[in-house]
Design a protein around this motif. Sequence first.
Motif, PDB file in Angstrom:
ATOM      1  N   THR A 289      -8.010   3.681  -0.131  1.00 19.25           N
ATOM      2  CA  THR A 289      -7.926   3.558  -1.587  1.00 19.25           C
ATOM      3  C   THR A 289      -7.743   2.099  -2.004  1.00 19.25           C
ATOM      4  OG1 THR A 289      -5.525   3.872  -1.686  1.00 19.25           O
ATOM      5  CG2 THR A 289      -6.900   5.865  -1.780  1.00 19.25           C
ATOM      6  N   ARG A 290      -8.065   1.837  -3.255  1.00 21.61           N
ATOM      7  CA  ARG A 290      -7.929   0.488  -3.796  1.00 21.61           C
ATOM      8  C   ARG A 290      -6.476  -0.002  -3.719  1.00 21.61           C
ATOM      9  NH1 ARG A 290     -11.744   3.185  -6.695  1.00 21.61           N
ATOM     10  NH2 ARG A 290     -13.725   2.098  -6.937  1.00 21.61           N
ATOM     11  N   HIS A 291      -5.547   0.918  -3.894  1.00 24.40           N
ATOM     12  CA  HIS A 291      -4.126   0.546  -3.888  1.00 24.40           C
ATOM     13  C   HIS A 291      -3.673   0.054  -2.514  1.00 24.40           C
ATOM     14  CE1 HIS A 291      -1.121   0.309  -6.888  1.00 24.40           C
ATOM     15  NE2 HIS A 291      -0.443   1.392  -6.632  1.00 24.40           N
ATOM     16  N   ASN A 292      -4.442   0.314  -1.480  1.00 22.82           N
ATOM     17  CA  ASN A 292      -4.070  -0.106  -0.129  1.00 22.82           C
ATOM     18  C   ASN A 292      -4.771  -1.389   0.308  1.00 22.82           C
ATOM     19  OD1 ASN A 292      -2.458   2.151  -0.067  1.00 22.82           O
ATOM     20  ND2 ASN A 292      -2.971   2.628   2.042  1.00 22.82           N
TER      21      ASN A 292
ATOM     22  N   HIS B  20       2.085  -4.314 -12.086  1.00 24.58           N
ATOM     23  CA  HIS B  20       1.969  -3.781 -10.723  1.00 24.58           C
ATOM     24  C   HIS B  20       3.351  -3.335 -10.243  1.00 24.58           C
ATOM     25  CE1 HIS B  20       1.122  -3.593  -6.447  1.00 24.58           C
ATOM     26  NE2 HIS B  20      -0.171  -3.651  -6.753  1.00 24.58           N
TER      27      HIS B  20
ATOM     28  N   MET C 140       4.484   2.288  -2.599  1.00 25.82           N
ATOM     29  CA  MET C 140       4.432   0.927  -3.103  1.00 25.82           C
ATOM     30  C   MET C 140       5.525   0.610  -4.125  1.00 25.82           C
ATOM     31  SD  MET C 140       1.280  -1.048  -4.830  1.00 25.82           S
ATOM     32  CE  MET C 140       0.205  -0.706  -3.465  1.00 25.82           C
TER      33      MET C 140
ATOM     34  N   TYR D 114      -4.322   7.902   1.634  1.00 25.18           N
ATOM     35  CA  TYR D 114      -4.387   6.651   0.874  1.00 25.18           C
ATOM     36  C   TYR D 114      -5.108   5.527   1.620  1.00 25.18           C
ATOM     37  CZ  TYR D 114      -0.808   8.937  -1.913  1.00 25.18           C
ATOM     38  OH  TYR D 114      -0.119   9.833  -2.699  1.00 25.18           O
TER      39      TYR D 114
ATOM     40  N   GLY E 137       0.847  -1.190   0.000  1.00 28.77           N
ATOM     41  CA  GLY E 137       0.000   0.000   0.000  1.00 28.77           C
ATOM     42  C   GLY E 137       0.877   1.230   0.000  1.00 28.77           C
ATOM     43  N   ASN E 138       0.255   2.371   0.163  1.00 30.22           N
ATOM     44  CA  ASN E 138       0.962   3.641   0.249  1.00 30.22           C
ATOM     45  C   ASN E 138       0.736   4.237   1.626  1.00 30.22           C
ATOM     46  OD1 ASN E 138       2.128   3.868  -2.382  1.00 30.22           O
ATOM     47  ND2 ASN E 138       0.104   4.308  -3.190  1.00 30.22           N
TER      48      ASN E 138
ATOM     49  N   VAL F 105      -6.778   3.342  -9.096  1.00 34.09           N
ATOM     50  CA  VAL F 105      -6.247   2.648  -7.910  1.00 34.09           C
ATOM     51  C   VAL F 105      -6.049   3.596  -6.734  1.00 34.09           C
ATOM     52  CG1 VAL F 105      -5.178   0.797  -9.246  1.00 34.09           C
ATOM     53  CG2 VAL F 105      -3.789   2.767  -8.571  1.00 34.09           C
ATOM     54  N   LEU F 106      -5.915   4.886  -7.006  1.00 32.94           N
ATOM     55  CA  LEU F 106      -5.719   5.855  -5.922  1.00 32.94           C
ATOM     56  C   LEU F 106      -7.032   6.475  -5.440  1.00 32.94           C
ATOM     57  CD1 LEU F 106      -2.428   7.555  -7.117  1.00 32.94           C
ATOM     58  CD2 LEU F 106      -2.724   5.825  -5.320  1.00 32.94           C
TER      59      LEU F 106
ATOM     60  N   ASP G  40      -3.247  -5.311  -4.363  1.00 31.51           N
ATOM     61  CA  ASP G  40      -4.461  -5.022  -5.126  1.00 31.51           C
ATOM     62  C   ASP G  40      -4.262  -5.532  -6.547  1.00 31.51           C
ATOM     63  OD1 ASP G  40      -2.498  -2.721  -5.090  1.00 31.51           O
ATOM     64  OD2 ASP G  40      -3.773  -2.067  -6.737  1.00 31.51           O
TER      65      ASP G  40
END
Length: 179
Positions: A21-24, A114, A68, A18, A12-13, A149-150, A94
Amino acid sequence: MTDAPFLIVGLGNPGPQYERTRHNAGYMALHELLGHDSLRPHKKSNTLIAETRLGGKKAILAQPRCFMNLSGTPVRALADFFKVPPAQVVVLFDDLELEFGQVKVSLSGGDHGHNGLRSITKSLGTKDYVRVGIGIGRPPGRMDVASFVLKPFSKAEMKELPIALADAADEVARFVTTS
């Protein structure tokens, strides 16, 4: 498998902007697996860790505190410090290639574009580590992937997300227990 611990990494970030968020999704699944344990800073890497046992086996749960796309360096530092072979590194991330809520365990493979996986592959020097993809689906229409993703999960997705995170945690526990 060796007597070395498993290294389970949630991607994740960092930062409150964040968190949802989807990225996490990887961070979120790691926290599901963590349960009531808490993470603490690790002296030799830019990560938060918890040492625990899954199915009677030692496991290091780790959350890199870097963006990430730079996560390979702290993952490698932890793998070296705890003497974890790549086959016992498990990465929660993710996955755009999976429908929202699906979970898939892969024992090696590509990075599917990714950047977190790309960084880990480069730092470990191998593709032979375990990936646990948490499906976030594809961006709608022509939305840019990075923007998608963010973005935070929608309200509807947030209602279903706990199921996917629990499924991911269960898959990690099952993998560690049966390895």
